[in-house]
Motif scaffolding. Sequence first.
Motif, PDB file in Angstrom:
ATOM      1  N   UNK A 188       0.854  -1.203   0.000  1.00 43.06           N
ATOM      2  CA  UNK A 188       0.000   0.000   0.000  1.00 43.06           C
ATOM      3  C   UNK A 188       0.885   1.247   0.000  1.00 43.06           C
ATOM      4  N   UNK A 189       0.641   2.210  -0.889  1.00 42.53           N
ATOM      5  CA  UNK A 189       1.453   3.419  -0.920  1.00 42.53           C
ATOM      6  C   UNK A 189       1.366   4.176   0.411  1.00 42.53           C
ATOM      7  N   UNK A 190       2.498   4.738   0.836  1.00 53.23           N
ATOM      8  CA  UNK A 190       2.517   5.532   2.061  1.00 53.23           C
ATOM      9  C   UNK A 190       2.075   6.957   1.753  1.00 53.23           C
ATOM     10  N   UNK A 191       1.863   7.729   2.823  1.00 51.15           N
ATOM     11  CA  UNK A 191       1.533   9.141   2.639  1.00 51.15           C
ATOM     12  C   UNK A 191       2.651   9.861   1.909  1.00 51.15           C
ATOM     13  N   UNK A 192       3.909   9.478   2.196  1.00 48.82           N
ATOM     14  CA  UNK A 192       5.042  10.105   1.513  1.00 48.82           C
ATOM     15  C   UNK A 192       5.025   9.796   0.027  1.00 48.82           C
ATOM     16  N   UNK A 193       4.668   8.552  -0.342  1.00 43.05           N
ATOM     17  CA  UNK A 193       4.585   8.198  -1.759  1.00 43.05           C
ATOM     18  C   UNK A 193       3.564   9.078  -2.471  1.00 43.05           C
ATOM     19  N   UNK A 194       2.411   9.238  -1.833  1.00 48.60           N
ATOM     20  CA  UNK A 194       1.339  10.002  -2.461  1.00 48.60           C
ATOM     21  C   UNK A 194       1.693  11.474  -2.570  1.00 48.60           C
ATOM     22  N   UNK A 195       2.400  11.980  -1.588  1.00 46.73           N
ATOM     23  CA  UNK A 195       2.651  13.422  -1.543  1.00 46.73           C
ATOM     24  C   UNK A 195       3.872  13.829  -2.360  1.00 46.73           C
ATOM     25  N   UNK A 196       4.966  13.088  -2.228  1.00 51.88           N
ATOM     26  CA  UNK A 196       6.224  13.480  -2.852  1.00 51.88           C
ATOM     27  C   UNK A 196       6.522  12.702  -4.127  1.00 51.88           C
ATOM     28  N   UNK A 197       5.877  11.542  -4.297  1.00 52.97           N
ATOM     29  CA  UNK A 197       6.206  10.691  -5.423  1.00 52.97           C
ATOM     30  C   UNK A 197       7.552  10.019  -5.226  1.00 52.97           C
ATOM     31  N   UNK A 198       7.882   9.124  -6.135  1.00 49.79           N
ATOM     32  CA  UNK A 198       9.145   8.390  -6.029  1.00 49.79           C
ATOM     33  C   UNK A 198      10.324   9.218  -6.510  1.00 49.79           C
ATOM     34  N   UNK A 199      10.088  10.067  -7.528  1.00 48.97           N
ATOM     35  CA  UNK A 199      11.176  10.812  -8.160  1.00 48.97           C
ATOM     36  C   UNK A 199      10.778  12.281  -8.276  1.00 48.97           C
ATOM     37  N   UNK A 200      11.709  13.156  -7.932  1.00 46.25           N
ATOM     38  CA  UNK A 200      11.526  14.586  -8.137  1.00 46.25           C
ATOM     39  C   UNK A 200      12.718  15.175  -8.867  1.00 46.25           C
TER      40      UNK A 200
END
Length: 295
Positions: free
Chosen positions: A1-13
């Motif tokens: 399950x995606x974490x809150x960090x995954x949803x907010x920041x994404x994997x790559x910036x």
Amino acid sequence: MPSDNDARFGRIGIWSSALHPSEPAGIAAVSAAVAELDSLGYGTIWMGGSPSLDQVVPVIEATRHITVATGILSIWDHQAAAVAEQTARIRQASAGRFVLGLGVSHSGFNPNYARPYSAMVEYLDALDASADPVPASERVLAALGPKMLKLAAERAAGAHPYLVTAEHTAEARATLGPDALLAPELTVVLDTDIDQARTVARGMLSMYLQLPNYTNNLLRLGFAESDFADGGSDRLLAALFALGDAETVRARVDEYVAAGADHLALQVLTGDRSKDLPLAEWRTLAEALELTARA
């Protein structure tokens, strides 16, 4: 399950110090560039090089989905109460897409630099005491050493380390614990000529090797003073950079993720000083890293 960090920041910036120009022509070019980063599917834009919050506004206005973060705002240059007030306005205007990245910068850049850890604690206290406090969940800290990393876990959403190795990322994860955001920067040179790629990397690294915050951290990680000569040894470059083609970059990203990173902030170097906004390289990486484009 995606974490809150995954949803907010994404994997790559994308991390870039070219995203806060002051001239109108530069603002127009940056607005077009960040709109494309948004459409390419990157999760976060990191505005590097100590931007002001005024410079954040056009980036927010030019984008629709992507998180925008300062990477970083220097605590020596901006009063906490004013930062808190302006952050509240930006977050409201952006539907919460803005994250305040804070850092203590370096003694060579700031004549008032002193007691950096204590100064950061006091700054966070001042943000909390402001009329418009910045919640801990809406800020991240530039952190290298254990004390600042622990502070990032206790008083912020997490840490945004700059110029670090995958080994440092593993140590940082252990210090932060499992839940705090860990979003290291990773510098990329997309060039299959490894000698040329190293030349470009050394051109950037030589400046940072003048700064004790970075060299002390690298010494803690097991590098020697001899690794800092002539812009950095091959061993140091291999540890700090992703040098080569897009698949090489993907493999290096996987190393940092395996070490505990939630998110990688990629900084692209080209060796061409006139090419501050490397759109072609950003497109290549988006494809290689299988980002999901946005309409």
